[in-house]
Design an enzyme around this catalytic site. Structure first.
Site, PDB file in Angstrom:
ATOM      1  N   GLU A 135      -5.413  -5.115  10.759  1.00 42.98           N
ATOM      2  CA  GLU A 135      -4.409  -3.873  10.821  1.00 42.98           C
ATOM      3  C   GLU A 135      -4.708  -3.129  11.959  1.00 42.98           C
ATOM      4  O   GLU A 135      -5.354  -2.154  12.328  1.00 42.98           O
ATOM      5  CB  GLU A 135      -4.347  -2.876   9.694  1.00 42.98           C
ATOM      6  CG  GLU A 135      -4.038  -3.347   8.313  1.00 42.98           C
ATOM      7  CD  GLU A 135      -3.516  -2.445   7.399  1.00 42.98           C
ATOM      8  OE1 GLU A 135      -2.235  -2.664   6.920  1.00 42.98           O
ATOM      9  OE2 GLU A 135      -4.034  -1.625   6.955  1.00 42.98           O
TER      10      GLU A 135
ATOM     11  N   ASN B  74       0.864  -1.145   0.013  1.00 43.24           N
ATOM     12  CA  ASN B  74       0.100  -0.182   0.162  1.00 43.24           C
ATOM     13  C   ASN B  74       0.911   1.293   0.032  1.00 43.24           C
ATOM     14  O   ASN B  74       1.498   1.596   1.056  1.00 43.24           O
ATOM     15  CB  ASN B  74      -0.933   0.031   1.146  1.00 43.24           C
ATOM     16  CG  ASN B  74      -1.739   1.295   1.461  1.00 43.24           C
ATOM     17  OD1 ASN B  74      -1.710   2.175   0.558  1.00 43.24           O
ATOM     18  ND2 ASN B  74      -2.404   1.372   2.603  1.00 43.24           N
ATOM     19  N   TRP B  75       0.926   1.899  -1.101  1.00 39.97           N
ATOM     20  CA  TRP B  75       2.069   3.042  -1.379  1.00 39.97           C
ATOM     21  C   TRP B  75       1.498   4.191  -0.637  1.00 39.97           C
ATOM     22  O   TRP B  75       2.046   5.258  -0.830  1.00 39.97           O
ATOM     23  CB  TRP B  75       2.480   3.186  -2.962  1.00 39.97           C
ATOM     24  CG  TRP B  75       3.028   2.258  -3.430  1.00 39.97           C
ATOM     25  CD1 TRP B  75       3.349   0.902  -2.745  1.00 39.97           C
ATOM     26  CD2 TRP B  75       3.419   1.953  -4.859  1.00 39.97           C
ATOM     27  NE1 TRP B  75       4.022   0.026  -3.716  1.00 39.97           N
ATOM     28  CE2 TRP B  75       4.109   0.692  -4.923  1.00 39.97           C
ATOM     29  CE3 TRP B  75       3.544   2.891  -5.928  1.00 39.97           C
ATOM     30  CZ2 TRP B  75       4.753   0.109  -6.178  1.00 39.97           C
ATOM     31  CZ3 TRP B  75       3.961   2.374  -7.226  1.00 39.97           C
ATOM     32  CH2 TRP B  75       4.512   0.957  -7.110  1.00 39.97           C
ATOM     33  N   LYS B  76       0.394   4.076  -0.231  1.00 42.53           N
ATOM     34  CA  LYS B  76      -0.424   5.451   0.235  1.00 42.53           C
ATOM     35  C   LYS B  76      -0.060   6.703  -0.405  1.00 42.53           C
ATOM     36  O   LYS B  76      -0.215   6.437  -1.819  1.00 42.53           O
ATOM     37  CB  LYS B  76       0.145   5.724   1.710  1.00 42.53           C
ATOM     38  CG  LYS B  76      -0.077   4.394   2.707  1.00 42.53           C
ATOM     39  CD  LYS B  76      -0.009   4.660   4.007  1.00 42.53           C
ATOM     40  CE  LYS B  76      -0.199   3.255   4.819  1.00 42.53           C
ATOM     41  NZ  LYS B  76      -0.061   3.518   6.231  1.00 42.53           N
TER      42      LYS B  76
ATOM     43  N   SER C 108       3.534  -2.207  10.388  1.00 39.39           N
ATOM     44  CA  SER C 108       4.864  -2.303  10.347  1.00 39.39           C
ATOM     45  C   SER C 108       5.356  -3.610   9.962  1.00 39.39           C
ATOM     46  O   SER C 108       6.322  -4.243  10.849  1.00 39.39           O
ATOM     47  CB  SER C 108       5.072  -1.961  11.835  1.00 39.39           C
ATOM     48  OG  SER C 108       4.770  -0.562  12.105  1.00 39.39           O
TER      49      SER C 108
ATOM     50  N   GLU D 206      -6.896   4.873   8.058  1.00 39.96           N
ATOM     51  CA  GLU D 206      -6.686   5.975   7.551  1.00 39.96           C
ATOM     52  C   GLU D 206      -7.706   6.807   7.302  1.00 39.96           C
ATOM     53  O   GLU D 206      -8.117   7.814   7.232  1.00 39.96           O
ATOM     54  CB  GLU D 206      -5.402   6.192   6.961  1.00 39.96           C
ATOM     55  CG  GLU D 206      -4.096   5.959   7.697  1.00 39.96           C
ATOM     56  CD  GLU D 206      -2.688   5.411   6.780  1.00 39.96           C
ATOM     57  OE1 GLU D 206      -2.956   5.681   5.563  1.00 39.96           O
ATOM     58  OE2 GLU D 206      -2.028   4.966   7.432  1.00 39.96           O
TER      59      GLU D 206
ATOM     60  N   HIS E 258      -9.634   1.280   4.626  1.00 39.47           N
ATOM     61  CA  HIS E 258      -8.319   1.511   5.529  1.00 39.47           C
ATOM     62  C   HIS E 258      -8.377   2.441   6.861  1.00 39.47           C
ATOM     63  O   HIS E 258      -9.330   3.337   6.695  1.00 39.47           O
ATOM     64  CB  HIS E 258      -7.244   1.927   4.572  1.00 39.47           C
ATOM     65  CG  HIS E 258      -5.964   1.884   5.333  1.00 39.47           C
ATOM     66  ND1 HIS E 258      -5.269   2.825   6.059  1.00 39.47           N
ATOM     67  CD2 HIS E 258      -4.761   1.309   5.045  1.00 39.47           C
ATOM     68  CE1 HIS E 258      -4.264   2.553   6.513  1.00 39.47           C
ATOM     69  NE2 HIS E 258      -3.822   1.361   5.833  1.00 39.47           N
TER      70      HIS E 258
ATOM     71  N   GLY F 219       2.641   2.272  10.829  1.00 44.58           N
ATOM     72  CA  GLY F 219       3.378   3.321  10.333  1.00 44.58           C
ATOM     73  C   GLY F 219       4.249   3.707  11.533  1.00 44.58           C
ATOM     74  O   GLY F 219       4.839   4.700  12.024  1.00 44.58           O
TER      75      GLY F 219
ATOM     76  N   GLY G  11       2.888  -1.081   4.322  1.00 40.15           N
ATOM     77  CA  GLY G  11       2.665   0.222   3.722  1.00 40.15           C
ATOM     78  C   GLY G  11       4.198   0.778   3.545  1.00 40.15           C
ATOM     79  O   GLY G  11       4.815   0.499   2.687  1.00 40.15           O
ATOM     80  N   GLY G  12       5.024   1.480   4.664  1.00 42.09           N
ATOM     81  CA  GLY G  12       6.099   1.745   4.523  1.00 42.09           C
ATOM     82  C   GLY G  12       7.164   1.181   3.696  1.00 42.09           C
ATOM     83  O   GLY G  12       7.944   1.462   3.065  1.00 42.09           O
TER      84      GLY G  12
HETATM   85  P1  PGA Z   1       2.742   0.202   7.703  1.00 40.29           P
HETATM   86  O1  PGA Z   1       1.349   0.412   6.851  1.00 40.29           O
HETATM   87  O2  PGA Z   1       3.395  -1.145   6.965  1.00 40.29           O
HETATM   88  O3  PGA Z   1       3.389   1.460   7.202  1.00 40.29           O
HETATM   89  O4  PGA Z   1       2.533   0.240   9.148  1.00 40.29           O
HETATM   90  C1  PGA Z   1       0.509  -0.534   6.820  1.00 40.29           C
HETATM   91  C2  PGA Z   1      -0.816   0.023   6.241  1.00 40.29           C
HETATM   92  O5  PGA Z   1      -1.241   0.991   6.513  1.00 40.29           O
HETATM   93  O6  PGA Z   1      -1.574  -0.834   5.472  1.00 40.29           O
END
Ligand code: PGA
Length: 257
Positions: free
Chosen positions: A173, A11-13, A219, A103, A101, A179, A240-241
């Site tokens: 998640e 997930n590149w956000k 993470s 967020e 998600h 993050g 994500g990251g």
């Molecule tokens: P993260 O994000 O790996 O940076 O914790 C995961 C996500 O939000 O899907």
């Protein structure tokens, strides 16, 4: 051994412009070998504006990488300024769409009811939702983690039939792990992914629950992916990251080596 095919999705956000996106997917492909794609799916979810560019790379290089979107609007078309519909995504060969998600739930006010409409639209057009659920730190500390996740699952799937269990991915998640560098222990992640599967069994039936893929996200890094993926109810990762680095994401995909 489960017969479920794990899905590792990046997930590149809101990172990478379309030129950087092209580079990232090319570099990722460079780091991966044919065996890395065997018995597992590898998916990237770039921002909307990069979907077309990444699709072109995947197509022209015939890469076994799936394309995912990070969000969608539930309607097919209409006066919804700034929104993108599932049929539009489908035309770009997008096969997965992230729905709900944390967020989006926290920053854009998406309720379970909205997430439910999105999951419906994604399914209706033959795409696959990656339905995200997860508790906050306060909810976990109050001992309400399972209750919260089960509630999100019920609300997001309310009234939705699952004909093909393979076509539904649920991503567990925990919000406090996203993050933050703080990962759920493999045991905690396994416990919740098993609870998700048990809830799917109670909402539908055991065969459906056995077929649905449940990812862990929060993470996920090259150093912890192996212990997470070795859990019986964890069928992949939403990253994500670490998916923004082709080297790290490739190491995550190559966790079996
Ligand atoms: P993260 O994000 O790996 O940076 O914790 C995961 C996500 O939000 O899907």
């Amino acid at each position: 051994m489960s017969s479920r095919t794990p899905v590792i999705a990046g997930n590149w956000k809101m990172y990478k412009d379309h030129l950087e996106a092209i580079q990232l997917v090319q570099k990722l492909a460079y780091h991966l070998e044919a065996e890395d794609y065997e018995d597992q799916e590898v998916v990237v979810c770039p921002p909307f504006v990069s979907l077309r560019s990444v699709q072109t790379v995947i197509q022209s290089d015939d890469l076994p990488i799936g394309l995912g979107a990070q969000n969608c609007h539930p309607e097919d078309e209409g006066a919804f300024t700034g929104e993108v519909s599932v049929p539009m995504l489908s035309r770009l060969d997008v096969t997965y769409v992230i729905a709900g998600h944390s967020e989006r739930r926290a920053l854009f006010g998406e309720s379970d009811a909205v997430v439910n409409e999105k999951v419906r639209a994604i399914q209706h057009h033959g795409l696959r939702p990656i339905l995200c659920v997860g508790e906050s730190l306060e909810e976990r500390e109050a001992g309400r983690a399972v209750e919260v996740v089960v509630q999100q699952l019920r609300g997001s799937l309310d009234g939705i039939a699952i004909d093909d269990p393979e076509a539904l991915v649920v991503a567990y998640e925990p919000v406090w792990a996203i993050g933050t560098g703080r990962t759920a222990t493999p045991q905690d992640a396994q416990e919740m992914c098993a609870a998700v599967r048990a809830e799917v069994a109670s909402l539908y039936d055991q065969a459906t629950a056995d077929g649905v893929r449940v990812q862990y996200g929060g993470s996920v890094k090259p150093g912890n992916v192996k212990s997470l993926m070795s859990q019986p109810d964890i069928d992949g990762a939403l990253v994500g990251g670490a998916s923004l680095s082709s080297e790290d994401f490739a190491l995550i995909v190559r966790h079996r080596r």
